[in-house]
Design a protein around this motif. Structure first.
Motif, PDB file in Angstrom:
ATOM      1  N   TYR A  60      -8.936   2.751   2.648  1.00 50.51           N
ATOM      2  CA  TYR A  60      -9.780   2.807   3.854  1.00 50.51           C
ATOM      3  C   TYR A  60      -9.312   1.782   4.891  1.00 50.51           C
ATOM      4  O   TYR A  60      -9.095   2.099   6.053  1.00 50.51           O
ATOM      5  CB  TYR A  60     -11.246   2.558   3.482  1.00 50.51           C
ATOM      6  CG  TYR A  60     -12.218   2.947   4.590  1.00 50.51           C
ATOM      7  CD1 TYR A  60     -12.849   4.176   4.568  1.00 50.51           C
ATOM      8  CD2 TYR A  60     -12.488   2.084   5.652  1.00 50.51           C
ATOM      9  CE1 TYR A  60     -13.731   4.552   5.577  1.00 50.51           C
ATOM     10  CE2 TYR A  60     -13.366   2.442   6.670  1.00 50.51           C
ATOM     11  CZ  TYR A  60     -13.990   3.677   6.614  1.00 50.51           C
ATOM     12  OH  TYR A  60     -14.860   4.044   7.624  1.00 50.51           O
ATOM     13  N   GLY A  61      -9.111   0.564   4.422  1.00 48.13           N
ATOM     14  CA  GLY A  61      -8.677  -0.487   5.332  1.00 48.13           C
ATOM     15  C   GLY A  61      -7.300  -0.193   5.916  1.00 48.13           C
ATOM     16  O   GLY A  61      -7.054  -0.386   7.107  1.00 48.13           O
ATOM     17  N   PHE A  62      -6.416   0.339   5.074  1.00 47.01           N
ATOM     18  CA  PHE A  62      -5.056   0.632   5.533  1.00 47.01           C
ATOM     19  C   PHE A  62      -5.063   1.741   6.585  1.00 47.01           C
ATOM     20  O   PHE A  62      -4.459   1.611   7.653  1.00 47.01           O
ATOM     21  CB  PHE A  62      -4.198   1.038   4.322  1.00 47.01           C
ATOM     22  CG  PHE A  62      -2.776   1.360   4.686  1.00 47.01           C
ATOM     23  CD1 PHE A  62      -1.856   0.349   4.900  1.00 47.01           C
ATOM     24  CD2 PHE A  62      -2.359   2.684   4.819  1.00 47.01           C
ATOM     25  CE1 PHE A  62      -0.545   0.644   5.247  1.00 47.01           C
ATOM     26  CE2 PHE A  62      -1.040   2.986   5.164  1.00 47.01           C
ATOM     27  CZ  PHE A  62      -0.137   1.969   5.379  1.00 47.01           C
TER      28      PHE A  62
ATOM     29  N   LYS B  34      -7.558   2.836   8.385  1.00 46.17           N
ATOM     30  CA  LYS B  34      -8.294   2.442   9.589  1.00 46.17           C
ATOM     31  C   LYS B  34      -7.393   1.682  10.562  1.00 46.17           C
ATOM     32  O   LYS B  34      -7.535   1.797  11.775  1.00 46.17           O
ATOM     33  CB  LYS B  34      -9.486   1.572   9.168  1.00 46.17           C
ATOM     34  CG  LYS B  34     -10.485   1.376  10.277  1.00 46.17           C
ATOM     35  CD  LYS B  34     -11.664   0.550   9.808  1.00 46.17           C
ATOM     36  CE  LYS B  34     -12.406   0.031  11.028  1.00 46.17           C
ATOM     37  NZ  LYS B  34     -13.428  -0.932  10.700  1.00 46.17           N
ATOM     38  N   ASN B  35      -6.462   0.915  10.032  1.00 50.09           N
ATOM     39  CA  ASN B  35      -5.593   0.117  10.891  1.00 50.09           C
ATOM     40  C   ASN B  35      -4.294   0.809  11.283  1.00 50.09           C
ATOM     41  O   ASN B  35      -3.466   0.227  11.976  1.00 50.09           O
ATOM     42  CB  ASN B  35      -5.256  -1.213  10.209  1.00 50.09           C
ATOM     43  CG  ASN B  35      -6.466  -2.130  10.194  1.00 50.09           C
ATOM     44  OD1 ASN B  35      -7.221  -2.177  11.156  1.00 50.09           O
ATOM     45  ND2 ASN B  35      -6.669  -2.816   9.081  1.00 50.09           N
TER      46      ASN B  35
ATOM     47  N   VAL C 165     -10.020   3.130  -3.234  1.00 55.68           N
ATOM     48  CA  VAL C 165     -10.709   3.712  -2.083  1.00 55.68           C
ATOM     49  C   VAL C 165     -10.825   2.697  -0.950  1.00 55.68           C
ATOM     50  O   VAL C 165     -10.500   2.979   0.204  1.00 55.68           O
ATOM     51  CB  VAL C 165     -12.108   4.230  -2.499  1.00 55.68           C
ATOM     52  CG1 VAL C 165     -12.930   4.641  -1.279  1.00 55.68           C
ATOM     53  CG2 VAL C 165     -11.980   5.407  -3.457  1.00 55.68           C
ATOM     54  N   GLU C 166     -11.211   1.478  -1.315  1.00 56.24           N
ATOM     55  CA  GLU C 166     -11.435   0.473  -0.288  1.00 56.24           C
ATOM     56  C   GLU C 166     -10.128   0.053   0.389  1.00 56.24           C
ATOM     57  O   GLU C 166     -10.069  -0.107   1.612  1.00 56.24           O
ATOM     58  CB  GLU C 166     -12.118  -0.750  -0.904  1.00 56.24           C
ATOM     59  CG  GLU C 166     -12.770  -1.634   0.136  1.00 56.24           C
ATOM     60  CD  GLU C 166     -13.512  -2.816  -0.489  1.00 56.24           C
ATOM     61  OE1 GLU C 166     -13.460  -3.892   0.109  1.00 56.24           O
ATOM     62  OE2 GLU C 166     -14.115  -2.640  -1.575  1.00 56.24           O
ATOM     63  N   SER C 167      -9.064  -0.087  -0.405  1.00 54.07           N
ATOM     64  CA  SER C 167      -7.816  -0.535   0.219  1.00 54.07           C
ATOM     65  C   SER C 167      -7.208   0.580   1.059  1.00 54.07           C
ATOM     66  O   SER C 167      -6.631   0.322   2.126  1.00 54.07           O
ATOM     67  CB  SER C 167      -6.842  -1.089  -0.815  1.00 54.07           C
ATOM     68  OG  SER C 167      -6.033  -0.077  -1.341  1.00 54.07           O
TER      69      SER C 167
ATOM     70  N   THR D  92       0.835  -1.209   0.000  1.00 57.85           N
ATOM     71  CA  THR D  92       0.000   0.000   0.000  1.00 57.85           C
ATOM     72  C   THR D  92       0.866   1.254   0.000  1.00 57.85           C
ATOM     73  O   THR D  92       0.623   2.188  -0.773  1.00 57.85           O
ATOM     74  CB  THR D  92      -0.939   0.014   1.232  1.00 57.85           C
ATOM     75  OG1 THR D  92      -1.686  -1.193   1.240  1.00 57.85           O
ATOM     76  CG2 THR D  92      -1.887   1.193   1.188  1.00 57.85           C
TER      77      THR D  92
END
Lengths: 459, 66
Positions: A236-238, A240-241, A232-234, A195
């Motif tokens: 977001y996940g990155f 968020k963590n 966008v989704e990846s 990422t």
């Protein structure tokens, strides 16, 4: 047609501008954005975002051939990205991605992704630029992608690796942290994270490579909607963590400082009496730490601001707000010795802390366990700290730890040979300076401590 | 569609998004796969107490009467 003077921060987007009229926030939409506005309105997109508390609410109040005028809900105090704690910054980034996803699903796209489009109100991040949405055009990449990385991902990654001071970068770079700089600064091992490798290092390289080429080349770039949603989704996940590397342990601050339970309770009782007599609509707690004291108030003001120099304290305050779904506190990071400056065009695009707080007009200012830090650590003479508070405080509740307070003794000792210079630090000088600008309402020595608490009213 | 953008989207940033999207797709795919494997083996960790929502919005407006 009336023409209004646009707000000093509202000049970049040709779609429209904000102006303030009779204390109300209004937004003019220019004909160039009529089509977009009508589509966003008639499709129910705006309504959906407003109902889900993602976008600041607005009402259309006038419409003509030349302009449409909206009245927006006024947010009493705008905080800027460089005043957010790590998790606040994260929430702002996640909100932006969430809006982009919803927009894409409805056939729109965020045309910009600056962090200044987000602020905090009622316990959560909220998007405040109603005109940031445009039609999505099939197979086009996200035009605001680079801006998102420069405003959000870059500073967050730097904060993760180098500490939360990096979140202040937008003070220096109002248009986002330069990509080549983020890429160079991040540790080498980040290149092994797919990422970060793609969204920072590869992006920075690609930008450098195509820097000189003509704009028409942009037509070459295509990307499917699915691809865009993947980004966008990846992200977001990155995001968020993402967690800070440094220990952000917090929680028992009031146990760590030199306060006995008796003193703390007495202080709370005295302040509660004063606040109950004032019934303030709003207040600011300067140096308010994690908000412990504001939460101790039996009379809860409609809007409280709690600022502190310690990013971790603000972050802890913020996580409590999230956990208990509190709505009346806006926390933000502020160093009283160096409050946020005015930046941008004409030094007016983003307002200084003093500008914003004088407009906010707090009914009460609390400054607990702060004056010794200002006076001794910051070398600020009493006359000047009094002036600072008098600029925006109608009522000032200020705590004065005497010379024999253990914390004051510790601060004085740290001055070594310079200690003699701080002979001025005593109750008499404090009162002389403050009573020049304020009237004394009440003065109460706090039981079981070497501290005095004052209730002052501005002259 | 407003072509007169008031800031530079960056030509390099526009072009590279194809590759970034492909990698993102791969990350999402493998994460999903790992999760399914862990779930199958009973190794999936319970959700931590998180203050942030998921990307997909629970539409709160549906709960409220108009």
């Amino acid at each position: 047609m009336n023409s209004h003077r646009p707000h000093s921060s509202s000049f970049r987007d040709p779609s429209g501008y904000i102006f303030i009229e009779n204390d109300e926030v209004k937004r003019v939409i220019n004909p160039i954005y009529f089509k977009q506005y009508e589509a966003l309105k008639s499709s129910g997109f705006y309504d959906f975002l407003i109902k889900n508390a993602l976008l600041v609410p607005h009402k259309e109040i006038a419409s003509s051939e030349d302009q449409i005028v909206l009245k927006a809900e006024r947010i009493p105090f705008i905080t800027y990205p460089y005043e957010w704690s790590f998790n606040m910054y994260k929430e702002a980034a996640l909100l932006t991605l969430k809006l982009q996803k919803i927009a894409l699903e409805e056939g729109f796209s965020l045309k910009d992704a600056t962090a200044f489009n987000v602020t905090f109100f009622k316990g959560k991040a909220i998007f405040i630029d109603t005109l940031s949405f445009d039609f999505y055009e099939e197979n086009t990449p996200w035009r605001a992608y680079k801006q998102f990385v420069m405003h959000f991902l870059g500073p967050l990654l730097l904060a993760k690796h180098y500490g939360n001071e990096s979140l202040g970068f937008l003070k220096q770079f109002i248009d986002g942290v330069p990509l080549h700089m983020v890429s160079k600064m991040l540790p080498f091992h980040t290149k092994f994270n797919p990422t970060v490798l793609t969204n920072i290092h590869l992006l920075a390289k690609s930008e450098a490579k195509y820097h000189e080429e003509s704009r028409s080349e942009a037509k070459r770039a295509t990307l499917s909607k699915k691809g865009l949603l993947n980004i966008v989704e990846s992200l977001y996940g990155f995001i968020k963590n993402l967690k800070l590397k440094e220990a952000s342990e917090w929680g028992d601050y009031y146990d760590k400082i030199n306060y006995s339970g008796v003193a703390f309770d007495h202080k709370a009782t005295v302040i509660n009496e004063w606040i109950a007599s004032l019934k303030p609509e709003n207040l600011i707690d300067v140096g308010g730490n994690d908000g412990t004291f504001v939460r101790k108030l039996k009379f809860a003001p409609k809007q409280s601001l709690v600022c502190d120099v310690d990013n971790n304290a603000i972050d802890f305050n913020y996580s409590q707000i999230k956990r208990y779904k509190e709505t009346s506190i806006i926390p933000f990071v502020l160093d009283v010795l160096q409050p946020s400056p005015a930046i941008g065009l004409n030094n007016k695009e983003r307002q200084s802390f003093l500008d914003r707080i004088t407009t906010f007009k707090p009914n009460v200012t609390m400054a607990l366990a702060l004056i010794h830090h200002m006076s001794i650590t910051g070398n600020v003479p009493f006359s000047m700290s009094a002036e600072f508070f008098a600029q925006f405080s109608e009522n000032l509740i200020i705590e004065f730890p005497k010379r024999n307070d253990s914390w004051v003794e510790r601060l004085l000792k740290s001055k070594v040979d310079f200690e003699a210079h701080f002979g001025f630090y005593n109750q008499e000088n404090f009162e002389n300076a403050y009573l020049n600008l304020f009237n004394l309402v009440e003065r109460v020595p706090i039981e079981d401590s070497n501290r005095i608490i004052y209730f002052l009213k501005r002259k | 569609m407003m072509y007169f953008l008031y800031f530079d989207p960056g030509l390099g940033a526009m072009i590279i998004q194809t590759i970034i999207a492909a990698v993102a797709g791969f990350i999402l795919f493998s994460k999903n796969l790992m999760y399914k494997i862990k779930l199958f083996l009973g190794l999936a960790k319970p959700q931590e107490d998180d203050i942030f929502d998921d990307l997909d919005l629970e539409d709160k407006s549906k709960d409220q009467p108009e």
